[in-house]
Design a protein around this motif. Structure first.
Motif, mmCIF file in Angstrom:
data_model
loop_
_atom_site.group_PDB
_atom_site.id
_atom_site.type_symbol
_atom_site.label_atom_id
_atom_site.label_comp_id
_atom_site.label_asym_id
_atom_site.label_seq_id
_atom_site.Cartn_x
_atom_site.Cartn_y
_atom_site.Cartn_z
ATOM 1 N N TYR A 4 -7.125 4.955 -5.557
ATOM 2 C CA TYR A 4 -5.853 5.291 -6.138
ATOM 3 C C TYR A 4 -4.579 5.386 -5.233
ATOM 4 O O TYR A 4 -3.724 4.664 -5.470
ATOM 5 C CB TYR A 4 -6.095 6.726 -6.766
ATOM 6 N N THR A 5 -5.058 5.810 -3.959
ATOM 7 C CA THR A 5 -3.963 5.880 -2.947
ATOM 8 C C THR A 5 -3.546 4.673 -2.411
ATOM 9 O O THR A 5 -2.488 4.203 -2.397
ATOM 10 C CB THR A 5 -4.773 6.729 -1.692
ATOM 11 N N LEU A 6 -4.713 3.692 -2.346
ATOM 12 C CA LEU A 6 -4.329 2.355 -1.981
ATOM 13 C C LEU A 6 -3.758 1.309 -3.015
ATOM 14 O O LEU A 6 -2.685 0.880 -2.572
ATOM 15 C CB LEU A 6 -5.844 1.580 -1.783
ATOM 16 N N THR A 7 -3.838 1.699 -4.038
ATOM 17 C CA THR A 7 -3.085 1.130 -5.121
ATOM 18 C C THR A 7 -1.713 1.601 -5.191
ATOM 19 O O THR A 7 -0.729 0.762 -5.391
ATOM 20 C CB THR A 7 -3.769 1.362 -6.773
ATOM 21 N N ILE A 10 0.122 -0.256 -2.146
ATOM 22 C CA ILE A 10 0.224 -1.633 -2.395
ATOM 23 C C ILE A 10 1.571 -2.214 -3.277
ATOM 24 O O ILE A 10 2.271 -2.884 -2.946
ATOM 25 C CB ILE A 10 -1.041 -2.258 -3.130
ATOM 26 N N LEU A 11 1.355 -1.164 -4.464
ATOM 27 C CA LEU A 11 2.541 -1.329 -5.325
ATOM 28 C C LEU A 11 4.118 -0.935 -4.491
ATOM 29 O O LEU A 11 5.018 -1.520 -5.167
ATOM 30 C CB LEU A 11 2.430 -0.394 -6.545
ATOM 31 N N LEU A 12 4.082 0.212 -3.591
ATOM 32 C CA LEU A 12 5.235 0.407 -3.093
ATOM 33 C C LEU A 12 5.697 -0.650 -2.268
ATOM 34 O O LEU A 12 6.827 -0.912 -2.227
ATOM 35 C CB LEU A 12 5.036 1.918 -2.231
ATOM 36 N N GLY A 67 -1.644 8.395 -13.855
ATOM 37 C CA GLY A 67 -3.260 8.113 -13.173
ATOM 38 C C GLY A 67 -3.856 6.879 -13.549
ATOM 39 O O GLY A 67 -4.902 6.697 -13.094
ATOM 40 N N ILE A 68 -3.109 6.241 -14.538
ATOM 41 C CA ILE A 68 -3.626 5.058 -15.045
ATOM 42 C C ILE A 68 -3.219 3.884 -14.177
ATOM 43 O O ILE A 68 -2.097 3.686 -13.657
ATOM 44 C CB ILE A 68 -3.146 4.646 -16.162
ATOM 45 N N TYR A 69 -4.316 3.190 -13.411
ATOM 46 C CA TYR A 69 -3.998 2.069 -12.572
ATOM 47 C C TYR A 69 -5.134 1.012 -12.528
ATOM 48 O O TYR A 69 -5.943 1.387 -12.881
ATOM 49 C CB TYR A 69 -3.753 2.663 -11.137
ATOM 50 N N ASP A 70 -4.529 -0.139 -12.058
ATOM 51 C CA ASP A 70 -5.734 -1.180 -11.696
ATOM 52 C C ASP A 70 -5.459 -1.666 -10.320
ATOM 53 O O ASP A 70 -4.152 -2.499 -10.043
ATOM 54 C CB ASP A 70 -5.176 -2.336 -12.969
ATOM 55 N N GLN A 71 -6.577 -1.393 -9.659
ATOM 56 C CA GLN A 71 -6.197 -2.011 -8.362
ATOM 57 C C GLN A 71 -6.398 -3.419 -7.997
ATOM 58 O O GLN A 71 -5.607 -4.092 -7.362
ATOM 59 C CB GLN A 71 -7.640 -1.305 -7.574
ATOM 60 N N ARG A 72 -7.191 -4.182 -8.983
ATOM 61 C CA ARG A 72 -7.168 -5.608 -8.687
ATOM 62 C C ARG A 72 -5.678 -6.156 -8.951
ATOM 63 O O ARG A 72 -5.319 -7.072 -8.468
ATOM 64 C CB ARG A 72 -8.122 -6.223 -9.792
ATOM 65 N N GLN A 73 -4.911 -5.680 -10.195
ATOM 66 C CA GLN A 73 -3.510 -6.195 -10.408
ATOM 67 C C GLN A 73 -2.629 -5.772 -9.243
ATOM 68 O O GLN A 73 -1.761 -6.574 -8.971
ATOM 69 C CB GLN A 73 -3.295 -5.454 -11.742
#
Length: 96
Positions: A4-7, A10-12, A67-73
């Motif tokens: 979650y933190t990694l996602t 990356i998005l930021l 809290g909804i996220y997709d790490q691959r995306q």
């Protein structure tokens, strides 16, 4: 570091890279010594980069608030932002 933190990171980073890419394209658009059609292309690139930055910001907000996220995306978006920033930076250096 969990996924979650990694996602979120990356998005930021992707959003910041897209904003930077848009700024580079706008800077090229504002150069007066270029052909009009080339200036329009730079404006289109700037608009596209800003739309991608907006998308990244919405994905970041969704992940942050719900809290909804997709790490691959997020990884794909991050790689795309990095590639686009590298390409625009390279085009600018080539023209100068």
């Amino acid at each position: 570091m969990n996924s979650y933190t990694l996602t979120l990171g990356i998005l930021l980073a992707a959003s910041v890279l897209q904003i930077w890419t848009s700024a580079l394209a706008i800077e090229e658009f504002l150069r007066r010594k270029q052909d009009v059609s080339l200036r329009r292309i730079w404006l289109a690139v700037a608009g596209t980069a800003m739309l991608f930055a907006l998308h990244d910001g919405y994905a970041l907000e969704l992940a942050w608030r719900t809290g909804i996220y997709d790490q691959r995306q997020a990884i794909l978006v991050g790689v795309a932002a990095l590639t686009m920033a590298y390409a625009i930076h390279g085009f600018r250096r080539r023209e100068a």
